[in-house]
Design an enzyme around this catalytic site. Structure first.
Site, short mmCIF file in Angstrom:
data_model
loop_
_atom_site.label_atom_id
_atom_site.label_comp_id
_atom_site.label_asym_id
_atom_site.label_seq_id
_atom_site.Cartn_x
_atom_site.Cartn_y
_atom_site.Cartn_z
N GLU A 740 0.89 -1.18 0.00
CA GLU A 740 0.00 0.00 0.00
C GLU A 740 0.91 1.21 0.00
O GLU A 740 1.73 1.36 0.91
CB GLU A 740 -0.86 0.02 1.27
CG GLU A 740 -1.75 -1.19 1.45
CD GLU A 740 -2.91 -1.21 0.50
OE1 GLU A 740 -3.18 -0.18 -0.15
OE2 GLU A 740 -3.55 -2.27 0.37
N CYS A 774 -1.85 8.94 3.81
CA CYS A 774 -1.78 8.59 2.39
C CYS A 774 -3.05 9.04 1.69
O CYS A 774 -3.05 9.36 0.52
CB CYS A 774 -1.57 7.11 2.24
SG CYS A 774 -2.76 6.17 3.19
P1 NAD Z 1 8.52 4.92 4.18
O1 NAD Z 1 8.35 4.27 2.86
O2 NAD Z 1 9.64 5.85 4.34
O3 NAD Z 1 8.67 3.82 5.30
C1 NAD Z 1 7.76 2.77 5.46
C2 NAD Z 1 8.46 1.61 6.13
O4 NAD Z 1 9.45 1.14 5.24
C3 NAD Z 1 9.20 1.98 7.40
O5 NAD Z 1 9.06 0.93 8.32
C4 NAD Z 1 10.62 2.12 6.95
O6 NAD Z 1 11.55 1.89 7.97
C5 NAD Z 1 10.68 1.01 5.91
N1 NAD Z 1 11.77 1.14 4.95
C6 NAD Z 1 12.45 2.24 4.54
N2 NAD Z 1 13.38 1.88 3.63
C7 NAD Z 1 13.27 0.57 3.43
C8 NAD Z 1 13.92 -0.36 2.60
N3 NAD Z 1 14.90 -0.01 1.78
N4 NAD Z 1 13.54 -1.64 2.65
C9 NAD Z 1 12.54 -2.04 3.46
N5 NAD Z 1 11.91 -1.21 4.29
C10 NAD Z 1 12.26 0.08 4.26
O7 NAD Z 1 7.13 5.59 4.50
P2 NAD Z 1 6.70 6.39 5.81
O8 NAD Z 1 7.33 7.73 5.79
O9 NAD Z 1 6.82 5.57 7.02
O10 NAD Z 1 5.15 6.55 5.54
C11 NAD Z 1 4.65 7.50 4.71
C12 NAD Z 1 4.32 6.92 3.34
O11 NAD Z 1 3.46 5.81 3.52
C13 NAD Z 1 3.58 7.87 2.46
O12 NAD Z 1 4.06 7.77 1.16
C14 NAD Z 1 2.15 7.38 2.55
O13 NAD Z 1 1.35 7.73 1.45
C15 NAD Z 1 2.34 5.92 2.67
N6 NAD Z 1 1.20 5.29 3.31
C16 NAD Z 1 0.35 4.56 2.54
C17 NAD Z 1 -0.76 3.97 3.11
C18 NAD Z 1 -1.72 3.17 2.28
O14 NAD Z 1 -2.53 2.45 2.85
N7 NAD Z 1 -1.68 3.25 0.98
C19 NAD Z 1 -1.00 4.12 4.47
C20 NAD Z 1 -0.10 4.86 5.23
C21 NAD Z 1 1.02 5.42 4.63
#
Ligand code: NAD
Length: 976
Positions: A740, A774
């Site tokens: 997501e 999001c």
């Molecule tokens: P992010 O992508 O920076 O981080 C999400 C998770 O991924 C964290 O746990 C982070 O530590 C991990 N991560 C970072 N780099 C990684 C890698 N290389 N490999 C594996 N894991 C890694 O996102 P965020 O800042 O935590 O959240 C915000 C984002 O999430 C926004 O883009 C938002 O739109 C999205 N979001 C989407 C939904 C949905 O349901 N579509 C819901 C909530 C948030």
């Protein structure tokens, strides 16, 4: 005489007098009367009529009026013009005839409004008020002002009331003394009364911020009351929605306790008999008046928001505060009337009803108590029940006519309430004057037998959010904030197998509102711990996959119960760790509980199906778990999202390795702790925080991992998908990725939209939780000639939002998650300054990671700030020529997560339903806050792959379907 006989005797007198004429609203010689008659016969027509009346004042040109008229009334034979004898289909779309028709329609609807509204301003209303006075009626004025979205609008409302009082003063001053109207049992009473709506006095009114709301509302109200005192008017606080009820009473008391108003004898408050609480509220007001040695007016009404209260409270899962049957309300009204009259030493009773029985009851009780006739006042609404009020006045009672003054547009909600009331099946006026209900039935004593039907259907029900209008919930939240702060700076271990492991390396979790405050120190995993966890998970899976579904689900239900018990502490922790407001934090906890209960119950739906019905073979379609899943979650819904992903993974028989965001690891630990307390076998859920950029690739790429459930940004999501598609030697399954990701969500506001609603929806969708959702709205696309008005009002509304630490509940805007997010958002704001007309509405003068809210006007659809996810409180406003181009703009980004439209055009709504490209489409509401089981959530395009969280297909992704076909024909013999 027995009281019932007495009531009957008085009621009959009133009735025979009143039935000689018809209330003007039902006069069938007039267009209004004819149309209302039609509406009472046909519910569909009634809905269309009220919706059309609602939208009409906002339609700025004649052709739009005709277009919308046709959309609502095509096929109806009712003469919409009242003069041409034409139905909607007969009117041409354009040309002189269309223009004339549009004007005729406006005139007709204005006729409706004039029925209930004394004038659009004091000059217009003056004559009406004068003739009421000449006719022997007392008057209460009310400045129409329904929804106020900004401090500026609230100021305008306050100024308007002050001006109204100034304008009324010379008019009323000229009226010669009339003892029937200007005296009660205590002596002189003012000739003029003003009623005020407190939600229009303070735009941010919300009981969640109890003290702040009282102070701010009093500030505006003080100006009105001061003026009332100076010009010698009496003053009444109107009652509104139940959610504001306690607050309104508290503001009323608090203001009157101030030195300046301690001795003011002419203040009053309205109470609603349809509320179950009102008996207690009245009792406590009486005690308060006695303690404070003062007399107050209580206007008792039945209540005008019944539909709203039943719908909204049910939607929230809160108890419905109103009586469900009219009889119970009527009975309560009679009982409360008695209490009012018995308390006439401190209460001036004002009985607001058009119901002859209720009136007769009040009179008989006052006679029984031997009160003078002028100790009671009756109040009726302008334009309603004229025959009843005439009859009552002739009997020598003081009748005050509640007379709204104001423009049609802000008056629309008032007009619709009156129309609903008059056409309701239970309306006394309708029953007596339209339906000819027998006198005996009209005068029947109401009974206390209520309607049941409050319970749901026994299936999944969303966890109700905390109702912060209740003092108990506010107190619990305040206490939780203290308790949670006491636990700051603790160390949290990894959780692997059945062991808690503390590592030297730590992730420090800060409070974004006070970045030097450490919420907790969390151990940080490396490759070594990942290997340990994967091997523990493999071991555990061998047993876990065979555990009965009901047993697996039971763990989820247990954790849901534990979360419920700790809901305020969980919310308080979010307020500190990720900067959520009270309500946002509380909703996140509710959503977490919902995921547990929804997936727990979904999993128990019969999973195994027999396919086909051919003899000699049995085909069983079944599901088996996938194996080991890695869960990677974001910080923005720090409990709900990981809870959903964990619950789905394990209830389907998998083992989960949970890597939370490094920005919300303490809340994530709580989730794991709950499952441990619930007795989940070791290895089924393990907690492995660590920097995503360091351990993420290792986890995702590990050959022993079968699937990855990710929620986060597009960049990280795509990277994970890429990595997961590489296969390594020894790998036994192609990894499934459920991802997501982000959004760049738009709300379209068309020229028929209800701007009050649209502005509230855009603010909530764009700026709640600082736009860090999001689903947040980051583009508003406005069509037609409302653009300027919309931008102005939105800007004023955004400027009225309070910014500051979210632990203080009056702050709508808290901090963004950390300094680097703040920097990134600031960079986008700099780009925006080049790309659009900036409305930087709030400066960042608070320490902590605070920004915005920020609006950019006149942004081009392809601008960077209109295409890229900013993830902060920044909205780009884009102008569009019409709905077609608005839809094109809305669909022009790579994302397809949420989208919405505010419109009152049935054709536009239909088009948007079909053409908006988003996983979740919202009509006439905000675009955030999807509820589990009701609005399953998730997008497509670059917003993600996988089926919707909180929906009926979500769990299927965590399992492999297996078909088992057995030949049951042995030696030519089939089992019975
Ligand atoms: P992010 O992508 O920076 O981080 C999400 C998770 O991924 C964290 O746990 C982070 O530590 C991990 N991560 C970072 N780099 C990684 C890698 N290389 N490999 C594996 N894991 C890694 O996102 P965020 O800042 O935590 O959240 C915000 C984002 O999430 C926004 O883009 C938002 O739109 C999205 N979001 C989407 C939904 C949905 O349901 N579509 C819901 C909530 C948030």
């Amino acid at each position: 005489m027995n009281i019932e006989n007495k009531v009957a005797e008085i009621a009959k007198r009133l009735y025979s007098e009143a039935m000689n004429s018809t209330p003007s609203i039902f006069d069938k010689r007039k267009w209004e009367g004819k149309v209302l008659e039609w509406a009472m016969k046909d519910d569909h027509f009634k809905t269309q009529l009220f919706r059309f009346i609602d939208v009409l004042p906002s339609l700025k040109n004649d052709y739009a009026v005709i277009r919308i008229l046709k959309e609502y009334f095509s096929g109806e034979s009712i003469d919409m013009l009242g003069i041409f004898k034409l139905g909607a289909d007969d009117i041409p779309e354009r040309g002189l005839m269309a223009k004339a028709a549009a004007r005729a329609i406006r005139t007709n609807i204005k006729g409706f409004a004039r029925q209930f509204i004394a004038g659009s301003n004091i000059a217009e209303a003056k004559g009406k008020l004068q003739s009421l006075r000449n006719g022997g009626y007392a008057i209460s004025s009310y400045l129409l002002g329904e929804t106020v979205v900004s401090d500026k609008e609230a100021d305008r409302y306050i100024d308007g009331n002050v001006e109204l009082l100034d304008a009324l003063f010379p008019i009323c001053n000229r009226w010669s003394h009339n003892s029937a109207l200007d005296e009660d049992e205590y002596g002189h009473i003012p000739k003029m009364n003003i009623s005020v709506k407190l939600s229009s006095v303070f735009s941010q009114i919300d009981p969640v911020d109890w003290e702040g709301a009282i102070e701010n509302t009093k500030e505006g109200l003080r100006r009105i009351l001061r003026k009332a005192k100076t010009v010698g008017a009496s003053f009444t606080c109107d009652m509104e929605h139940y959610y504001l009820k306690d607050l309104i009473i508290a503001v009323f008391k608090s203001l009157l306790e101030e030195d300046e108003f301690k001795d003011f004898p002419f203040a009053g408050v309205a109470l609603q008999a349809y509320l179950r609480d009102t008996a207690d509220d009245l009792k406590s007001l009486i005690e308060w008046a006695r303690t404070n040695r003062r007399v107050i007016t209580v206007r008792l009404v039945k209540g005008a928001y019944w539909d709203f209260e039943t719908v909204v409270n049910r939607q929230n899962g809160w108890p419905v505060p109103v009586f469900l049957s009219k009889d119970e309300t009527d009975l309560n009204f009679e009982e409360l009337t008695r209490v009012l009259l018995e308390s006439h030493d401190v209460i001036r009773p004002a009985v607001g009803t058009h119901n002859i029985r209720s009136i007769a009851c009040a009179i008989s009780v006052s006679e029984e108590l031997r009160l003078p006739a002028n100790s009671i006042e009756f109040q009726m609404l302008y334009g309603m029940a004229e025959p009843v009020r005439d009859a009552l006045q002739k009997m020598g009672y003081r009748v005050r006519v509640y007379s709204p003054i104001g423009e049609l547009l802000p008056g629309m909600a008032y007009l619709i309430r009156r129309l609903l009331e008059n056409t309701s099946n239970e309306s006394f006026l309708r029953r007596s004057f339209v339906e000819g209900t027998s006198l005996e039935e009209l005068l029947r004593a109401p009974t206390a037998i209520g309607k049941g039907g409050e319970d749901g259907d026994g299936g999944f029900q969303n966890d109700p959010p905390a109702d912060f209008s209740k003092s108990e919930n506010r107190r619990k939240m305040q206490e939780a904030l203290v308790t949670v702060r006491e636990g700051f700076n603790r160390k949290y271990p990894l959780y692997i197998g059945d062991k808690e492991i503390l590592t030297e390396k730590e992730i420090i979790s800060f409070n974004p509102a006070k970045p030097d405050e450490v919420v907790g120190r969390v151990s940080s995993a490396s490759a070594r711990e990942i290997e340990m966890a994967i091997s523990e998970a493999r071991k555990a899976w061998e047993t876990w996959k065979g555990v009965r579904i009901s047993e697996r689900a039971a763990y989820l239900f247990r954790v849901a119960e534990m979360m419920r018990a700790k809901r305020f502490e969980l919310a308080a922790l979010q307020i500190y760790e990720v900067g959520k407001s009270w309500k946002e934090a509380d909703s996140d906890v509710s959503e977490a509980i919902d995921y547990l209960e929804y997936y727990g119950s979904e999993m128990q739906r019969p999973g195994s199906r027999r396919l086909g019905s051919y003899p000699g073979e049995v085909n069983e379609y079944n599901y088996v778990s996938r194996g080991i899943g890695v869960i990677i979650s974001p910080w923005n819904f720090p409990l709900a999202i990981p809870t959903g992903m964990v619950a789905a993974s394990i209830v389907t028989g998998n083992c989960a390795i949970f890597k939370p965001s490094g920005l919300s690891p303490v809340i994530a630990w709580k989730l794991v702790e709950f499952f441990n307390k619930a007795g989940l076998p070791p290895g089924v859920l393990q907690y492995l925080p660590g920097p995503g950029s360091v351990i993420g690739d290792y986890l995702v790429g590990h050959p022993d991992v079968d699937f990855i459930t990710f929620t986060g940004s597009k960049d990280v999501g795509l990277r994970i998908m890429g990595l997961a598609s590489d296969t390594l030697p020894g790998q036994r399954s192609v990894k499934r990725v459920i991802a997501e990701m982000g959004g760049k969500n738009a709300i379209i506001v068309d020229e028929t939209a209800d701007l009050d609603e649209a502005i509230k929806g855009v603010l909530e969708s764009g700026f709640s939780y600082q736009g860090q959702k999001c689903s947040a709205c980051s583009r508003v696309i406005v069509t037609g000639d409302i653009y300027k008005e919309f931008c102005e009002r939105l800007k004023d509304a955004a400027e009225s939002l309070r910014i500051g630490p979210p632990e203080r509940p009056g702050n709508f805007i808290g901090p963004v998650i950390d300094a680097s997010a703040q920097k990134k958002i600031m960079e986008y704001i700099d780009i925006g300054k080049e790309e659009g007309k900036p409305y930087i509405v709030k400066s960042n003068n608070v320490s902590g990671n605070f920004i915005g809210p920020v609006l950019f006007e006149d942004v081009e659809p392809e601008a960077i700030i209109a295409q890229e996810e900013i993830f902060g409180p920044v909205i780009a406003i884009i102008r569009a020529d019409g709905l077609g181009s608005a839809l094109e703009i809305a669909n022009s980004t790579e994302y397809a997560l949420t989208a919405g439209i505010y419109s009152r055009s049935p054709a536009n709504i239909q088009k948007a339903r079909g053409e908006l490209r988003a996983g979740n489409i919202y009509i006439n509401r905000g675009i955030t806050g999807a509820l589990v089981g009701r609005q399953p959530f998730g997008g497509f395009g670059m917003s993600g792959i996988g089926s919707k969280a909180g929906g009926p297909e979500y769990l299927l992704q965590f399992m492999h379907p297996v078909c088992i076909s057995e030949n049951v024909l042995r030696k030519g013999f089939v089992p019975m």
